[in-house]
Structures are given as structure tokens and as C-alpha cells.
Design an enzyme around this catalytic site. Structure first.
Site, short mmCIF file in Angstrom:
data_model
loop_
_atom_site.label_atom_id
_atom_site.label_comp_id
_atom_site.label_asym_id
_atom_site.label_seq_id
_atom_site.Cartn_x
_atom_site.Cartn_y
_atom_site.Cartn_z
N ARG A 121 0.80 -1.23 0.00
CA ARG A 121 0.00 0.00 0.00
C ARG A 121 0.83 1.29 0.00
NH1 ARG A 121 -2.95 -3.36 -0.94
NH2 ARG A 121 -5.10 -3.66 -0.24
N CYS A 125 -11.00 -0.51 2.65
CA CYS A 125 -10.51 -0.88 3.98
C CYS A 125 -10.03 0.37 4.70
CB CYS A 125 -9.39 -1.91 3.87
SG CYS A 125 -10.02 -3.55 3.53
N GLU A 170 -5.41 3.33 6.69
CA GLU A 170 -5.06 3.30 5.27
C GLU A 170 -5.75 4.46 4.54
OE1 GLU A 170 -5.49 -0.47 2.93
OE2 GLU A 170 -6.68 0.79 1.60
N1 EPU Z 1 -12.55 -11.59 8.39
C1 EPU Z 1 -13.35 -11.78 9.48
N2 EPU Z 1 -14.23 -10.82 9.85
C2 EPU Z 1 -14.37 -9.67 9.17
C3 EPU Z 1 -13.54 -9.46 8.05
C4 EPU Z 1 -12.62 -10.43 7.66
O1 EPU Z 1 -13.27 -12.82 10.14
O2 EPU Z 1 -15.19 -8.85 9.56
C5 EPU Z 1 -11.62 -12.64 7.97
C6 EPU Z 1 -12.01 -13.21 6.63
O3 EPU Z 1 -12.96 -14.23 6.76
C7 EPU Z 1 -10.68 -13.71 6.10
C8 EPU Z 1 -9.67 -12.75 6.70
O4 EPU Z 1 -10.34 -12.08 7.76
O5 EPU Z 1 -10.41 -15.00 6.60
C9 EPU Z 1 -9.12 -11.75 5.67
O6 EPU Z 1 -10.18 -11.03 5.06
P1 EPU Z 1 -10.14 -10.60 3.48
O7 EPU Z 1 -9.99 -11.80 2.63
O8 EPU Z 1 -11.29 -9.69 3.20
O9 EPU Z 1 -8.81 -9.83 3.33
P2 EPU Z 1 -8.30 -8.54 4.04
O10 EPU Z 1 -6.89 -8.81 4.44
O11 EPU Z 1 -9.25 -8.05 5.06
C10 EPU Z 1 -7.22 -7.40 1.93
C11 EPU Z 1 -7.13 -5.95 1.51
C12 EPU Z 1 -8.36 -5.57 0.69
C13 EPU Z 1 -8.49 -6.51 -0.48
C14 EPU Z 1 -8.62 -7.95 0.07
C15 EPU Z 1 -8.79 -9.02 -1.00
C16 EPU Z 1 -5.98 -4.60 3.19
C17 EPU Z 1 -6.14 -3.71 4.37
N3 EPU Z 1 -7.11 -5.09 2.68
O12 EPU Z 1 -8.32 -7.47 2.85
O13 EPU Z 1 -8.13 -4.25 0.20
O14 EPU Z 1 -9.63 -6.20 -1.23
O15 EPU Z 1 -7.43 -8.25 0.83
O16 EPU Z 1 -7.69 -9.13 -1.80
O17 EPU Z 1 -4.86 -4.84 2.73
C18 EPU Z 1 -8.45 -1.91 0.55
O18 EPU Z 1 -7.22 -1.82 0.57
O19 EPU Z 1 -9.19 -0.91 0.63
C19 EPU Z 1 -9.03 -3.23 0.44
C20 EPU Z 1 -10.33 -3.43 0.55
#
Ligand code: EPU
Length: 305
Positions: free
Chosen positions: A169, A217, A292
Site C-alpha cells: 500500500r 478498507c 489506510e
Molecule cells: N474476516 C473476518 N471478519 C471480518 C472481516 C474479515 O473474520 O469482519 C476474515 C475473513 O474471513 C478472512 C480474513 O479475515 O479470513 C481476511 O479477510 P479478506 O480476505 O477480506 O482480506 P483482508 O486482508 O481483510 C485485503 C485488503 C483488501 C483486499 C482484500 C482481497 C488490506 C487492508 N485489505 O483485505 O483491500 O480487497 O485483501 O484481496 O490490505 C483496501 O485496501 O481498501 C481493500 C479493501
């Protein structure tokens, strides 16, 4: 988020040269201009914000370069070039105001792979380059060959991938503004690229409130060593953050790292809720979350030189 105030001065350059002229015009009058891309990762305070904002919304150009990479960004995108087979030279040039969805769909329709990981990410190329937009399936800098930037002195510079150190990021070029980029992709079959993008989008829609009013996010994912490998969303969820709200701003019940404007939330509702979430996670887990999303505050906007 459909939130935030108005600005005192809004400049709308349509080309990189006009952008440079707008930048200098603001500086000569004593203002440090703010640059607005798609606004997808930005929260703007309520009220009238003093100062100058340059929007890149009119700098929407995407084309196949006919020149070498060094000269690709100088090409006049309105000049007609002979159509070439899609299997030849899989590069795209995009100016900063091009939307990320249109960059992704252009590559997909040519059967060029490399941008599927960006599917469903809103915003423009400029912001995507500067934030190294992406997620679990890839990041924008995976396929960047060259970027054109305006530096702190207002000079245009072209930087090859090898001269840059993009990270999670962050493109590592703080204080510069991305005006365009050359992307190098990989020729595959149209069906393959289309199917992969559709699969990623389906998965994203299942876990994120993609069609609601949010700014993506809110927090960066913390160092896995400090959070037992938990993402920011999982951490907030584990700490019970999904019940938090302020006015019409709520923590998304689908994904706890999203704040959604359900109707008429104010910027103050959202910024307060962001702090509520951060406090809760600090108290319950000891992890300090880093924001972020960017926030434009009135006091910072005026920012006379
Ligand atoms: N999870 C929960 N509860 C929640 C949210 C997530 O238990 O309320 C769990 C999910 O089930 C999963 C894990 O947390 O097992 C990770 O969640 P997710 O796959 O959505 O990935 P993330 O790490 O939260 C990142 C990026 C997103 C991007 C997604 C998919 C960051 C901060 N976020 O999310 O980017 O879309 O991967 O590739 O790096 C953004 O930067 O604005 C953004 C949305």
C-alpha cells in the site's frame, strides 16, 4: 462515501502539461495543491475547505503504445495508430485519470493477464499507483514498467520500475504525484483472463460490501507477528467491533475493516467511528491499527507555503 465538503478552488487539467501548469499556478499563489484522484480512499471533512485541489478526473486516457517504453508516455493518445494483433506487444499506457475498472476491463478484453488482482478495486490509476492498490491476488506494481511523476519541485520525471521500491500500500515516492504509467502484461486467452477476474470478483463480493458507500478498507493490515496473523478486519471482528456506529456511519456487518455510510453520515461521524474502532482494538488486543484511508482536514488543506 458520498461525504464531505466543497473546496475553494478546483482545477481540472486535461493533460499532463496542463497538470504541471495548474500545479505551478497554485504554488505561485502560495498554495500547496492537493491532488484528487478517484477519491476512493479519501475522506474529506465537512464544510468549505480553503485552498486548491487539482482533480485528475479529465486525464482519462488509455492506449497501446506504439513507441518504446521510454517514449510511450509522450505519445499523443488521440493520434490514430494501425490496429495490431492482440498477441503482439502486451503493454498499455494509462494516464492518471483512467479508472482502475476500465484499466482492468481493457486488459481483460485483450486477453492480457496481470491486472485481475485489481478487479473490483475502485478509484483511478494515479491513486492506485501511489497506493500500490491490490489485495490477496496481486498488486498494481506487479505489472508496472514505468511511471511518470511530477516531483516536489514541479518537474516531470520518468522512473523505471527498477528505480522504485513499492511496498504494501505504498509506492515509496512520498510527496510525488503519479501522472501516468506503462503496464506490461502477459498474453493469455481472453477466456482464461475473463474467468479468473470473474472468480476473484465473486469472492470479493461474498466477503466485502463492494456496492455500498465506503472508502474501502479503513486500516492497513497489521504486522502478522503483532496480531497473531490476523488481518485488520478479523482483528476488529474478534474485538467485537461490528456493533459500533456513529450516526449513519456503521462498521460493516460483512467486513469489519469497512465503514459504510448507510444514508446521511457526516465526515465527523466517520472520523469519530474510526477512532472508536482503533481504541477498541488497542484496549482488547494491544494492537495499534494504522489508518489506510486518507483524511483531508480543513486546517491541512489551507496549507499556505
Ligand atoms: N474476516 C473476518 N471478519 C471480518 C472481516 C474479515 O473474520 O469482519 C476474515 C475473513 O474471513 C478472512 C480474513 O479475515 O479470513 C481476511 O479477510 P479478506 O480476505 O477480506 O482480506 P483482508 O486482508 O481483510 C485485503 C485488503 C483488501 C483486499 C482484500 C482481497 C488490506 C487492508 N485489505 O483485505 O483491500 O480487497 O485483501 O484481496 O490490505 C483496501 O485496501 O481498501 C481493500 C479493501
Amino acid at each position: 462515501m458520498r461525504i464531505g465538503g466543497r473546496v475553494e478552488w478546483l482545477l481540472e487539467p486535461a493533460t499532463p502539461d496542463e497538470f504541471v501548469a495548474a500545479w505551478h499556478a497554485a504554488r505561485e499563489r502560495g498554495y500547496e495543491p492537493r491532488v484528487l484522484g478517484g477519491g476512493a480512499n479519501l475522506l474529506v471533512e465537512d464544510g468549505v475547505l480553503p485552498g486548491v485541489v487539482i482533480t485528475t478526473a479529465r486525464m482519462k486516457r488509455i492506449f497501446r503504445p506504439s513507441a518504446t517504453t521510454d517514449e510511450a508516455l509522450d505519445q499523443d493518445p488521440s493520434s490514430s495508430i494501425a490496429p495490431r494483433p492482440r498477441g503482439e506487444d502486451p503493454r498499455l499506457v494509462a494516464w492518471c485519470g483512467t479508472t482502475l475498472p476500465s484499466l482492468v476491463s481493457t486488459a481483460r478484453d485483450l486477453g492480457w493477464s496481470g491486472l485481475e488482482g485489481i478487479v473490483g478495486v475502485p478509484g483511478h490509476v494515479g491513486g492506485g499507483v501511489a497506493m500500490n492498490a491490490g489485495g490477496r491476488w496481486g498488486e498494481l506494481w506487479d505489472v508496472i514498467e514505468l511511471v511518470r511523476v511530477i516531483d516536489r519541485e514541479g518537474e516531470l520525471r520518468d522512473l523505471a520500475r527498477a528505480e522504485c521500491s513499492p511496498r504494501y500500500r505504498n509506492w515509496g515516492l512520498e510527496g510525488m504525484v503519479a501522472l501516468g504509467a506503462v503496464f506490461r502484461l502477459e498474453v493469455q486467452s481472453v477466456g482464461e483472463v475473463r474467468a479468473r477476474g470473474a472468480e476473484y470478483l465473486r469472492e470479493k463480493r461474498r466477503v466485502q460490501p463492494v456496492t455500498e458507500w465506503s472508502c474501502g478498507c479503513i486500516f492497513k493490515n497489521p504486522d502478522p507477528e503483532l496480531s497473531d496473523g490476523r488481518s485488520a478486519g478479523k482483528l476488529i471482528d474478534d474485538c467485537g467491533g461490528k456493533v459500533l456506529s456513529r450516526g449513519d456511519a456503521i462498521v460493516s456487518p460483512l467486513h469489519a475493516n469497512f465503514i459504510v455510510n448507510t444514508r446521511a453520515a457526516t465526515a465527523a461521524d466517520v472520523t469519530t467511528l474510526i477512532e472508536d474502532v482503533r481504541d477498541l482494538v488497542r484496549e482488547r488486543s494491544g494492537v495499534e491499527l494504522e489508518r489506510e484511508v486518507r483524511i483531508w482536514r480543513a486546517a491541512e488543506l489551507a496549507n499556505p507555503l
